[in-house]
Design a protein around this motif. Structure first.
Motif, PDB file in Angstrom:
ATOM      1  N   GLY A 134      -3.886  -6.155  -9.970  1.00 47.47           N
ATOM      2  CA  GLY A 134      -3.600  -7.302  -9.732  1.00 47.47           C
ATOM      3  C   GLY A 134      -3.123  -7.169  -7.935  1.00 47.47           C
ATOM      4  N   PHE A 135      -2.775  -6.031  -7.559  1.00 44.44           N
ATOM      5  CA  PHE A 135      -2.706  -5.805  -6.379  1.00 44.44           C
ATOM      6  C   PHE A 135      -3.513  -5.877  -5.157  1.00 44.44           C
ATOM      7  CE2 PHE A 135       0.318  -3.172  -8.793  1.00 44.44           C
ATOM      8  CZ  PHE A 135       1.929  -3.649  -8.453  1.00 44.44           C
ATOM      9  N   ARG A 136      -2.811  -5.917  -3.810  1.00 40.24           N
ATOM     10  CA  ARG A 136      -3.873  -6.486  -3.249  1.00 40.24           C
ATOM     11  C   ARG A 136      -3.548  -5.922  -2.066  1.00 40.24           C
ATOM     12  NH1 ARG A 136      -2.907 -11.589   0.887  1.00 40.24           N
ATOM     13  NH2 ARG A 136      -0.456 -11.982   0.214  1.00 40.24           N
ATOM     14  N   VAL A 137      -4.562  -5.159  -1.137  1.00 40.86           N
ATOM     15  CA  VAL A 137      -4.528  -4.338   1.067  1.00 40.86           C
ATOM     16  C   VAL A 137      -4.211  -5.633   1.668  1.00 40.86           C
ATOM     17  CG1 VAL A 137      -5.123  -2.968   2.190  1.00 40.86           C
ATOM     18  CG2 VAL A 137      -5.699  -2.516  -0.370  1.00 40.86           C
ATOM     19  N   ILE A 138      -2.744  -5.241   2.170  1.00 41.49           N
ATOM     20  CA  ILE A 138      -1.836  -5.733   3.352  1.00 41.49           C
ATOM     21  C   ILE A 138      -2.808  -5.551   4.051  1.00 41.49           C
ATOM     22  CG2 ILE A 138      -0.140  -6.665   4.126  1.00 41.49           C
ATOM     23  CD1 ILE A 138      -1.033  -7.498   1.268  1.00 41.49           C
ATOM     24  N   GLY A 139      -2.790  -4.132   3.990  1.00 37.64           N
ATOM     25  CA  GLY A 139      -3.359  -3.356   5.654  1.00 37.64           C
ATOM     26  C   GLY A 139      -2.743  -2.264   5.318  1.00 37.64           C
ATOM     27  N   THR A 140      -3.235  -0.974   6.882  1.00 37.04           N
ATOM     28  CA  THR A 140      -3.444  -0.021   6.702  1.00 37.04           C
ATOM     29  C   THR A 140      -2.482   0.280   7.813  1.00 37.04           C
ATOM     30  OG1 THR A 140      -5.356   0.519   5.860  1.00 37.04           O
ATOM     31  CG2 THR A 140      -4.287   2.239   7.389  1.00 37.04           C
ATOM     32  N   ARG A 141      -1.837   1.330   7.869  1.00 37.95           N
ATOM     33  CA  ARG A 141      -0.197   1.829   9.057  1.00 37.95           C
ATOM     34  C   ARG A 141      -0.994   3.097   9.298  1.00 37.95           C
ATOM     35  NH1 ARG A 141       5.890   1.476   6.781  1.00 37.95           N
ATOM     36  NH2 ARG A 141       5.634   1.381   8.940  1.00 37.95           N
ATOM     37  N   GLU A 142      -1.535   2.766  10.349  1.00 43.31           N
ATOM     38  CA  GLU A 142      -2.288   4.269  10.966  1.00 43.31           C
ATOM     39  C   GLU A 142      -1.530   5.812  11.818  1.00 43.31           C
ATOM     40  OE1 GLU A 142      -5.276   2.550  13.804  1.00 43.31           O
ATOM     41  OE2 GLU A 142      -6.061   1.282  11.934  1.00 43.31           O
TER      42      GLU A 142
END
Length: 165
Positions: A134-142
């Motif tokens: 149930g987790f969702r991806v928020i974004g990527t810290r590059e």
């Protein structure tokens, strides 16, 4: 998942928990850490009501999950960051999912509204596990940090409590 029991992570599990942690560290795709902390530092950093171990029938630690506060600011009182590690020989048996389920249950009961974590994009098994839980991806810290001289990205994931009002 046969003969696996989820229990509170206690000082008696310290040596095995830290060994599982170090095994994950040594694989190179779990954390920026290069060495597991000593028990005192580990114990101080993890919230007592939100840490669990998976034990086999003989009481051996197969894995662990634990949460830490993300901030001491009251606005973030319901936000924690978690880690979950499974012994390499215990993977593929549902241990990590059972541990995450225990963490989710404890945080729901404890009024936590967000569980978050950062996962290396190369750790596809962990990303898939978190999505199923149930987790969702928020974004990527590059290129957020370097590990052994190599810049690494981190995928941010979160689970928001459905009890959030």
């Amino acid at each position: 998942m046969s003969r696996v029991r989820i229990a509170a992570l206690l000082p008696e599990h310290a040596e095995q928990v830290l060994a599982v942690y170090q095994a994950g560290i040594d694989e190179g795709d779990a954390t920026f850490e290069t060495r597991a902390p000593d028990w005192t530092a580990f114990d101080k950093a993890k919230l007592p009501g939100h840490r669990f171990v998976a034990l086999d029938g003989d009481g051996r630690v197969l894995g662990w999950v634990a949460a830490s506060a993300v901030s001491d600011r009251c606005a973030y009182a319901g936000v924690v960051e978690h880690s979950v590690y499974v012994h390499p020989e215990a993977r593929g048996r549902g241990v990590a999912r059972a541990l995450l389920d225990a963490l989710i249950a404890s945080t729901e009961a404890g009024g936590i509204w967000t569980i978050q974590s950062g996962i290396f994009p190369e750790n596809t098994a962990s990303l898939a596990l978190h999505e199923r839980a149930g987790f969702r991806v928020i974004g990527t810290r590059e290129r957020i940090g370097r590990l052994h001289g190599v810049w690494r990205d981190v995928v941010l994931v979160e689970r928001r409590s459905p009890l959030l009002k």
